[in-house]
Design a protein around this motif. Structure first.
Motif, PDB file in Angstrom:
ATOM      1  N   GLN A  53      -0.590  -0.431  -0.517  1.00 40.09           N
ATOM      2  CA  GLN A  53      -1.576  -2.141  -1.204  1.00 40.09           C
ATOM      3  C   GLN A  53      -0.791  -2.715  -2.065  1.00 40.09           C
ATOM      4  O   GLN A  53      -2.117  -3.677  -2.894  1.00 40.09           O
ATOM      5  N   GLU A  54      -0.153  -3.329  -1.505  1.00 33.33           N
ATOM      6  CA  GLU A  54       0.438  -5.111  -1.976  1.00 33.33           C
ATOM      7  C   GLU A  54      -0.809  -5.810  -1.591  1.00 33.33           C
ATOM      8  O   GLU A  54      -0.981  -5.871  -0.438  1.00 33.33           O
ATOM      9  N   GLY A  55      -0.869  -6.927  -2.487  1.00 29.53           N
ATOM     10  CA  GLY A  55      -1.836  -8.103  -1.735  1.00 29.53           C
ATOM     11  C   GLY A  55      -3.525  -7.638  -1.932  1.00 29.53           C
ATOM     12  O   GLY A  55      -4.270  -8.558  -1.446  1.00 29.53           O
ATOM     13  N   LEU A  56      -3.710  -6.340  -2.869  1.00 30.31           N
ATOM     14  CA  LEU A  56      -4.927  -5.906  -3.093  1.00 30.31           C
ATOM     15  C   LEU A  56      -4.556  -5.687  -4.650  1.00 30.31           C
ATOM     16  O   LEU A  56      -3.994  -5.615  -4.887  1.00 30.31           O
ATOM     17  N   MET A  57      -6.271  -5.483  -4.661  1.00 32.17           N
ATOM     18  CA  MET A  57      -6.763  -5.533  -6.390  1.00 32.17           C
ATOM     19  C   MET A  57      -7.511  -4.270  -6.554  1.00 32.17           C
ATOM     20  O   MET A  57      -8.412  -4.807  -5.422  1.00 32.17           O
ATOM     21  N   LYS A  58      -7.857  -3.931  -7.101  1.00 32.66           N
ATOM     22  CA  LYS A  58      -9.038  -2.912  -7.183  1.00 32.66           C
ATOM     23  C   LYS A  58      -9.446  -3.125  -8.743  1.00 32.66           C
ATOM     24  O   LYS A  58      -8.461  -2.838  -9.738  1.00 32.66           O
ATOM     25  N   ALA A  59     -11.054  -2.561  -9.176  1.00 32.07           N
ATOM     26  CA  ALA A  59     -11.682  -2.585 -10.090  1.00 32.07           C
ATOM     27  C   ALA A  59     -10.902  -0.702 -10.946  1.00 32.07           C
ATOM     28  O   ALA A  59     -10.272  -0.178  -9.798  1.00 32.07           O
ATOM     29  N   GLY A  60     -10.838  -0.873 -12.185  1.00 30.11           N
ATOM     30  CA  GLY A  60     -10.002   0.162 -12.654  1.00 30.11           C
ATOM     31  C   GLY A  60     -10.801   0.994 -13.099  1.00 30.11           C
ATOM     32  O   GLY A  60     -12.623   0.942 -12.948  1.00 30.11           O
ATOM     33  N   PRO A  61     -10.838   2.072 -13.601  1.00 31.35           N
ATOM     34  CA  PRO A  61     -11.848   3.542 -13.895  1.00 31.35           C
ATOM     35  C   PRO A  61     -12.800   2.757 -15.156  1.00 31.35           C
ATOM     36  O   PRO A  61     -14.130   3.857 -14.600  1.00 31.35           O
ATOM     37  N   GLU A  62     -12.329   2.030 -15.804  1.00 29.58           N
ATOM     38  CA  GLU A  62     -14.114   1.813 -16.570  1.00 29.58           C
ATOM     39  C   GLU A  62     -14.214   0.498 -16.129  1.00 29.58           C
ATOM     40  O   GLU A  62     -15.958   1.091 -16.559  1.00 29.58           O
ATOM     41  N   LEU A  63     -14.412   0.063 -15.262  1.00 27.33           N
ATOM     42  CA  LEU A  63     -15.274  -0.625 -14.363  1.00 27.33           C
ATOM     43  C   LEU A  63     -15.328  -0.012 -13.541  1.00 27.33           C
ATOM     44  O   LEU A  63     -16.964   0.232 -13.529  1.00 27.33           O
ATOM     45  N   ARG A  64     -15.599   0.516 -12.911  1.00 28.91           N
ATOM     46  CA  ARG A  64     -16.058   1.696 -12.105  1.00 28.91           C
ATOM     47  C   ARG A  64     -16.674   2.699 -12.232  1.00 28.91           C
ATOM     48  O   ARG A  64     -17.933   3.060 -11.712  1.00 28.91           O
ATOM     49  N   ALA A  65     -16.896   3.084 -13.559  1.00 32.10           N
ATOM     50  CA  ALA A  65     -17.743   4.511 -14.448  1.00 32.10           C
ATOM     51  C   ALA A  65     -19.181   3.871 -14.469  1.00 32.10           C
ATOM     52  O   ALA A  65     -19.635   4.675 -14.584  1.00 32.10           O
ATOM     53  N   LEU A  66     -19.128   2.271 -14.749  1.00 31.80           N
ATOM     54  CA  LEU A  66     -19.770   1.836 -15.227  1.00 31.80           C
ATOM     55  C   LEU A  66     -21.055   1.424 -14.467  1.00 31.80           C
ATOM     56  O   LEU A  66     -22.538   0.983 -14.864  1.00 31.80           O
ATOM     57  N   VAL A  67     -20.353   1.286 -13.265  1.00 33.70           N
ATOM     58  CA  VAL A  67     -21.402   0.542 -12.045  1.00 33.70           C
ATOM     59  C   VAL A  67     -21.996   1.538 -11.354  1.00 33.70           C
ATOM     60  O   VAL A  67     -21.171   2.435 -10.541  1.00 33.70           O
TER      61      VAL A  67
END
Length: 301
Positions: free
Chosen positions: A198-212
């Motif tokens: 997954q190098e070169g990528l970023m992902k929203a953390g679980p706190e963010l994903r739980a909100l949306v």
């Protein structure tokens, strides 16, 4: 990936004769009816560019044949709209909107909650969320102002017409270069940096994903009353693609889901001036109900 069989050539469309005027007119009417998007005559080459590959993938020799397929197949109609829609977006786009939230709106909510004038609850609707940068930007701003343990209940509904971009938004993964759009403190607190495969990528953390929560929604259709009301509605850089009557209907529909003291945020090139809607401008591109009273639900789920 599928390899073409030897000797089997995909149908080609001559660019200069790819779509007849009558066929463009049929797509123009269909897209307007289904999505509210009005393609002016000068957008003919845009339509050819966005749909031509799909025509070839299906082995069809003309746009007329593709139109017949779209009319007969609801799933293909959705795919067609996926290709037509414009999905440019950024994290924390139009920073003044986020400054307004952090400096005025969120402090007001906190003060009202402290004196019992509002519940500790905030509902936000990102009404054209594209690949997720907007709703996740809102999630970061909300979590910074109302962190876990503060007693606030937070919810973000993120909708879009395009199933393709919704899949990407749900995945919550972006190229690492997008991190430059995010304030450093938010980036460190809420985003994960990819390693290994997954190098070169970023992902929203679980706190963010739980909100949306994501859902497909066509803004030209009626919105279920059970959707409730929202303290904030972001519908930015969408109305510019609608003609005046469609724009009027869409905004009126959004206002029915805006809390009594909520704010509607539009894009920098959009305005409700002269539309005769019951709104007032708080600052450029930010609107609220013209008559603020005690009637009506606030942030009803």
């Amino acid at each position: 990936m599928r390899r073409e069989e030897a000797g089997a050539a995909a149908p080609t469309l001559a660019p200069e004769r790819a779509i007849a005027a009558r066929d463009f007119a049929k797509f123009q009417a269909l897209i307007h009816r289904e999505a509210g998007i009005w393609l002016a005559p000068e957008k003919q080459m845009l339509l050819v560019g966005r749909l031509g590959r799909r025509v070839r993938e299906l082995g069809l020799g003309s746009f007329d044949a593709y139109y017949q397929r779209v009319e007969a197949d609801p799933d293909e109609r959705v795919r067609m709209l996926d290709h037509i829609t414009t999905n440019e977006t950024h994290f924390f786009r139009e920073p003044r909107h986020f400054e307004l939230l952090e400096e005025q709106v969120f402090p007001r909510w906190i003060a009202e909650a402290a004196r019992g004038a509002r519940p500790r609850r905030a509902r936000v609707w990102s009404a054209a969320c594209s690949t997720g940068e907007e709703p996740y930007s809102l999630a970061m701003a909300l979590l910074r102002a109302f962190p876990p343990g503060s007693g606030w209940e937070l919810e973000i509904l993120a909708t879009d017409l395009s199933t393709r971009v919704l899949e990407r938004a749900r995945a919550a993964v972006w190229p690492l270069e997008k991190s430059r759009e995010i304030p450093v403190d938010h980036l460190k607190a809420y985003m994960w940096k990819g390693t290994g495969t997954q190098e070169g990528l970023m992902k929203a953390g679980p706190e963010l994903r739980a909100l949306v929560r994501f859902a497909r929604l066509n803004l030209v259709d009626e919105v279920d009353a059970s959707t409730g009301r929202f303290d904030l509605i972001f519908c930015r850089n969408v109305l510019i693609y609608f003609d005046a009557p469609t724009k009027q209907r869409v905004v009126a529909r959004l206002l029915r889901h805006l809390a009594t003291d909520g704010q509607l945020f539009l894009g920098h090139a959009e305005s409700l001036s002269g539309m005769g809607l019951p709104v007032r401008s708080e600052v450029p591109t930010v609107y609220s109900h013209a008559a603020r009273g005690d009637a009506g639900a606030r942030s009803s789920p």
